[in-house]
Design an enzyme around this catalytic site. Structure first.
Site, PDB file in Angstrom:
ATOM      1  N   LYS A 116      47.577 -26.699  49.060  1.00 38.43           N
ATOM      2  CA  LYS A 116      47.717 -25.892  47.834  1.00 38.43           C
ATOM      3  C   LYS A 116      47.564 -24.409  48.175  1.00 38.43           C
ATOM      4  O   LYS A 116      48.360 -23.573  47.739  1.00 38.43           O
ATOM      5  CB  LYS A 116      46.640 -26.277  46.829  1.00 38.43           C
ATOM      6  CG  LYS A 116      46.470 -25.288  45.675  1.00 38.43           C
ATOM      7  CD  LYS A 116      45.429 -25.694  44.666  1.00 38.43           C
ATOM      8  CE  LYS A 116      44.044 -25.281  45.030  1.00 38.43           C
ATOM      9  NZ  LYS A 116      43.704 -23.868  44.734  1.00 38.43           N
ATOM     10  N   ASN A 117      46.577 -24.072  49.004  1.00 38.11           N
ATOM     11  CA  ASN A 117      46.254 -22.672  49.275  1.00 38.11           C
ATOM     12  C   ASN A 117      47.163 -22.009  50.291  1.00 38.11           C
ATOM     13  O   ASN A 117      46.982 -20.841  50.617  1.00 38.11           O
ATOM     14  CB  ASN A 117      44.778 -22.528  49.661  1.00 38.11           C
ATOM     15  CG  ASN A 117      43.877 -22.821  48.467  1.00 38.11           C
ATOM     16  OD1 ASN A 117      44.376 -22.966  47.342  1.00 38.11           O
ATOM     17  ND2 ASN A 117      42.598 -22.922  48.698  1.00 38.11           N
TER      18      ASN A 117
ATOM     19  N   CYS B 157      35.795 -17.212  36.756  1.00 38.27           N
ATOM     20  CA  CYS B 157      35.985 -18.648  36.544  1.00 38.27           C
ATOM     21  C   CYS B 157      34.627 -19.302  36.778  1.00 38.27           C
ATOM     22  O   CYS B 157      33.633 -18.630  37.002  1.00 38.27           O
ATOM     23  CB  CYS B 157      37.042 -19.180  37.508  1.00 38.27           C
ATOM     24  SG  CYS B 157      36.481 -19.152  39.190  1.00 38.27           S
TER      25      CYS B 157
ATOM     26  N   ARG C 242      44.459 -29.850  39.428  1.00 41.93           N
ATOM     27  CA  ARG C 242      44.950 -28.558  39.930  1.00 41.93           C
ATOM     28  C   ARG C 242      45.156 -28.595  41.437  1.00 41.93           C
ATOM     29  O   ARG C 242      46.009 -27.889  41.963  1.00 41.93           O
ATOM     30  CB  ARG C 242      43.926 -27.456  39.614  1.00 41.93           C
ATOM     31  CG  ARG C 242      43.731 -27.217  38.142  1.00 41.93           C
ATOM     32  CD  ARG C 242      42.881 -25.988  37.907  1.00 41.93           C
ATOM     33  NE  ARG C 242      43.408 -24.868  38.689  1.00 41.93           N
ATOM     34  CZ  ARG C 242      42.786 -23.697  38.764  1.00 41.93           C
ATOM     35  NH1 ARG C 242      41.632 -23.505  38.162  1.00 41.93           N
ATOM     36  NH2 ARG C 242      43.307 -22.709  39.469  1.00 41.93           N
TER      37      ARG C 242
ATOM     38  N   ASP D  25      35.192 -24.524  50.171  1.00 36.67           N
ATOM     39  CA  ASP D  25      35.940 -25.488  49.355  1.00 36.67           C
ATOM     40  C   ASP D  25      35.604 -26.931  49.696  1.00 36.67           C
ATOM     41  O   ASP D  25      36.070 -27.842  49.036  1.00 36.67           O
ATOM     42  CB  ASP D  25      37.446 -25.275  49.525  1.00 36.67           C
ATOM     43  CG  ASP D  25      37.893 -23.979  48.894  1.00 36.67           C
ATOM     44  OD1 ASP D  25      39.033 -23.562  49.124  1.00 36.67           O
ATOM     45  OD2 ASP D  25      37.059 -23.364  48.190  1.00 36.67           O
TER      46      ASP D  25
ATOM     47  N   ARG E 135      34.606 -13.326  40.635  1.00 39.65           N
ATOM     48  CA  ARG E 135      35.906 -13.252  41.327  1.00 39.65           C
ATOM     49  C   ARG E 135      36.548 -11.856  41.171  1.00 39.65           C
ATOM     50  O   ARG E 135      37.597 -11.702  40.583  1.00 39.65           O
ATOM     51  CB  ARG E 135      36.869 -14.327  40.827  1.00 39.65           C
ATOM     52  CG  ARG E 135      36.316 -15.735  40.729  1.00 39.65           C
ATOM     53  CD  ARG E 135      36.022 -16.382  42.079  1.00 39.65           C
ATOM     54  NE  ARG E 135      37.169 -16.626  42.923  1.00 39.65           N
ATOM     55  CZ  ARG E 135      37.948 -17.703  42.863  1.00 39.65           C
ATOM     56  NH1 ARG E 135      37.723 -18.592  41.935  1.00 39.65           N
ATOM     57  NH2 ARG E 135      38.965 -17.848  43.686  1.00 39.65           N
TER      58      ARG E 135
HETATM   59  C1  EPZ Z   1      40.669 -18.192  48.178  1.00 44.88           C
HETATM   60  O1  EPZ Z   1      40.204 -17.579  46.991  1.00 44.88           O
HETATM   61  C2  EPZ Z   1      40.949 -19.635  47.811  1.00 44.88           C
HETATM   62  N1  EPZ Z   1      41.990 -19.705  46.791  1.00 44.88           N
HETATM   63  C3  EPZ Z   1      39.666 -20.290  47.291  1.00 44.88           C
HETATM   64  O2  EPZ Z   1      39.962 -21.658  47.021  1.00 44.88           O
HETATM   65  C4  EPZ Z   1      38.616 -20.228  48.396  1.00 44.88           C
HETATM   66  O3  EPZ Z   1      37.413 -20.775  47.919  1.00 44.88           O
HETATM   67  C5  EPZ Z   1      38.396 -18.769  48.811  1.00 44.88           C
HETATM   68  O4  EPZ Z   1      39.655 -18.172  49.202  1.00 44.88           O
HETATM   69  C6  EPZ Z   1      37.439 -18.648  49.983  1.00 44.88           C
HETATM   70  O5  EPZ Z   1      37.921 -19.373  51.072  1.00 44.88           O
HETATM   71  C7  EPZ Z   1      43.287 -19.722  47.196  1.00 44.88           C
HETATM   72  O6  EPZ Z   1      43.591 -19.663  48.371  1.00 44.88           O
HETATM   73  C8  EPZ Z   1      44.323 -19.832  46.114  1.00 44.88           C
HETATM   74  P1  EPZ Z   1      38.157 -14.584  48.601  1.00 44.88           P
HETATM   75  P2  EPZ Z   1      40.023 -15.959  46.949  1.00 44.88           P
HETATM   76  O7  EPZ Z   1      38.895 -13.350  48.211  1.00 44.88           O
HETATM   77  O8  EPZ Z   1      41.088 -15.323  47.737  1.00 44.88           O
HETATM   78  C9  EPZ Z   1      34.744 -11.760  46.988  1.00 44.88           C
HETATM   79  C10 EPZ Z   1      40.126 -23.570  45.711  1.00 44.88           C
HETATM   80  O9  EPZ Z   1      39.245 -24.355  45.349  1.00 44.88           O
HETATM   81  N2  EPZ Z   1      35.831 -10.812  46.680  1.00 44.88           N
HETATM   82  O10 EPZ Z   1      38.198 -15.006  50.029  1.00 44.88           O
HETATM   83  O11 EPZ Z   1      39.870 -15.570  45.525  1.00 44.88           O
HETATM   84  C11 EPZ Z   1      34.813 -13.027  46.143  1.00 44.88           C
HETATM   85  O12 EPZ Z   1      34.160 -12.820  44.902  1.00 44.88           O
HETATM   86  C12 EPZ Z   1      39.869 -22.084  45.654  1.00 44.88           C
HETATM   87  O13 EPZ Z   1      41.235 -23.909  46.190  1.00 44.88           O
HETATM   88  C13 EPZ Z   1      35.493  -9.522  46.325  1.00 44.88           C
HETATM   89  O14 EPZ Z   1      34.318  -9.157  46.260  1.00 44.88           O
HETATM   90  O15 EPZ Z   1      38.624 -15.798  47.690  1.00 44.88           O
HETATM   91  C14 EPZ Z   1      34.080 -14.018  47.005  1.00 44.88           C
HETATM   92  O16 EPZ Z   1      32.693 -13.846  46.835  1.00 44.88           O
HETATM   93  C15 EPZ Z   1      38.541 -21.756  45.008  1.00 44.88           C
HETATM   94  N3  EPZ Z   1      36.498  -8.640  46.027  1.00 44.88           N
HETATM   95  C16 EPZ Z   1      34.453 -13.593  48.428  1.00 44.88           C
HETATM   96  O17 EPZ Z   1      34.923 -12.236  48.319  1.00 44.88           O
HETATM   97  C17 EPZ Z   1      37.823  -9.002  46.090  1.00 44.88           C
HETATM   98  O18 EPZ Z   1      38.695  -8.138  45.827  1.00 44.88           O
HETATM   99  C18 EPZ Z   1      35.572 -14.417  49.039  1.00 44.88           C
HETATM  100  O19 EPZ Z   1      36.635 -14.430  48.117  1.00 44.88           O
HETATM  101  C19 EPZ Z   1      38.138 -10.320  46.449  1.00 44.88           C
HETATM  102  C20 EPZ Z   1      37.133 -11.203  46.749  1.00 44.88           C
END
Ligand code: EPZ
Length: 430
Positions: free
Chosen positions: A22-23, A126, A408, A316, A131
């Site tokens: 999915k990702n 969420c 999802r 995840d 996020r």
């Molecule tokens: C991706 O989300 C994945 N989603 C998530 O999978 C996964 O848990 C996550 O990466 C971490 O591996 C998809 O690929 C569609 P991040 P993403 O930006 O990109 C903070 C699932 O279950 N952050 O790596 O949103 C954030 O709050 C989903 O399939 C900022 O502070 O995650 C988090 O604490 C859930 N500022 C950390 O970084 C930003 O601008 C990592 O988030 C962006 C993120």
């Protein structure tokens, strides 16, 4: 709303075909916005999030043809999508669509890169945390765009196109790394991205972008070098196997005992979880068909985990591993370092008899001899399957409510599990 009924106690024996990730599928679909030509994606999983993204891309004027393949037909388990963003008619991604599927916020980069402007709704938080998207805006500004936030929308402009820049991420972000890649490939000049996320899905997208004519070096490493090009062409790409689905079914088989082949799984993309699974006493066999998981009734040993960006233990898979540890022979400690609220499954696992104590970002899981089936509620995508894993071993009947969370990210879960002997059934409606 659908529910899933699980009658626990059956061992899992047989084969599970692993779907496309999915990702990876979601960002791959978004890269189609970068070219007027057709991007063909194979092995796309049949998921609600994929359908939602198709709707969002359609809103921009993108045509998407599905080949209408059924699971298992012609070898590849997934769907084939032919995506053509010949002309982009609308550069706005509206709140009602983006709020339902966060990753749709990632259209921001391609829209600016291709059209010089974008108006994208902030995705909102969420169940697992606030996020934020500040790193995404940092990327766009580093590449020469102006970004204003007005009434819940990001309004971004780059009238004369994006220009190459030097991006050093203060923290690892999967989404922001995708955003940087998708914007930089069409920027004027060179871009360096440091402290990039190295999840396999990012490598999959980068490899697809290079097939489309992008010039990306350092793929799969923390430092990416992109030489901007003036345009990209169509390409054909097969979505990488889903490592989170693989880990989920590996932990399901570990929980019930049995012998399951995860066909098409890529062991090289989830070495850390597999090593920790072996430490629990489960046999993990890597072969050219995929990964074989065996546990013949030996007790599950407690193992501590800390979630970390790739190649560490994936956040995840944290909920799923906790589900498994509820019946370990001893106490395990699970630390969640990525999201601030990713323990929503704890109180639901407790309804099944799990003995879990939270201390800030650490969950202390005291293994119990028995879990007992009960009504439980899915709260977010990965929490939902930790309840399935526990239900597979619980005595009696577990009824999982709000399975739309599960749909999802897991394709045909009840079919895949029941084909291996689990007593799992989807009850439609009510
Ligand atoms: C991706 O989300 C994945 N989603 C998530 O999978 C996964 O848990 C996550 O990466 C971490 O591996 C998809 O690929 C569609 P991040 P993403 O930006 O990109 C903070 C699932 O279950 N952050 O790596 O949103 C954030 O709050 C989903 O399939 C900022 O502070 O995650 C988090 O604490 C859930 N500022 C950390 O970084 C930003 O601008 C990592 O988030 C962006 C993120």
């Amino acid at each position: 709303m659908d529910r899933i009924r699980i009658r626990g106690g059956n061992r899992l024996n047989g084969t599970i075909d692993i779907s496309g990730a999915k990702n990876a599928a979601l960002p791959l679909m978004i890269t189609a916005l970068l070219t007027p030509e057709t991007l063909t994606l194979h092995n796309v999983p049949r998921l609600v999030d994929v359908l939602r993204l198709q709707k969002i891309l359609g809103n921009h004027g993108v045509d998407i043809m599905t080949a209408g393949k059924r699971a298992g037909q012609n070898g590849g388990a997934g769907e084939t999508l032919r995506i053509s963003a010949k002309t982009i008619v609308d550069t706005t991604a509206p709140y009602d669509l983006v709020s339902k599927m966060r990753a749709s916020f990632w259209v921001l980069g391609p829209l600016i890169a291709r059209m010089g402007e974008a108006k994208v709704s902030l995705p909102g938080g969420c169940a697992i945390g606030t996020r934020p998207v500040d790193l995404h805006l940092l990327v766009m500004e580093k590449l020469g765009a102006t970004c204003d936030v007005e009434q819940g929308y990001v309004i971004a402009r780059a009238k004369h196109g994006l220009k190459g820049g030097h991006i050093t991420f203060p923290k690892v972000s999967v989404g922001a790394t995708h955003a940087a890649l998708m914007a930089a490939v069409l920027a004027h000049g060179d871009t360096i991205i440091e402290n990039a996320a190295t999840e396999p899905e990012i490598g999959d997208v980068a490899e697809c972008l290079n097939k489309m004519g992008a010039k990306i070096e350092g793929i799969h490493t923390k430092t990416l070098r992109i030489t901007g090009v003036t345009s990209l062409k169509g390409a054909e790409h097969t979505v990488i196997a889903d490592r989170i689905e693989t880990g989920t079914y590996a932990m399901s088989a570990a929980m019930t005992g049995g012998d399951v082949l995860l066909r098409g799984a890529r062991a090289d993309t989830l070495e850390n979880p597999l090593l920790l699974l072996e430490r629990t006493g489960v046999t993990v066999e890597r072969n050219n068909e995929g990964i074989r998981i065996k546990r013949n009734g030996s007790a599950l040993q407690p193992v501590d985990i800390i979630t970390d960006p790739y190649p560490g233990f994936p956040t995840d898979l944290q909920a799923q591993f906790m589900g498994l540890m509820t019946m370990a022979k001893g106490t395990s400690h699970i630390r969640e370092t990525i999201f601030e609220n990713r323990f929503m499954h704890v109180q639901e696992l407790a309804r099944l008899g799990a003995d879990i104590h939270l201390h800030g970002d650490m969950a202390e899981v005291r293994g119990v001899k028995k879990l007992t089936g009960a009504d439980v509620m899915a709260t977010d995508l990965r929490a939902s399957v930790s309840l399935v894993i526990a239900g597979l071993a619980a005595e009696g009947e577990t009824m999982l409510h709000r399975v739309y969370h599960l749909d999802r990210g897991f394709e045909a879960l009840e079919d895949k599990l029941s084909a291996c002997g689990a007593d799992v059934e989807r009850l439609s409606g009510s």
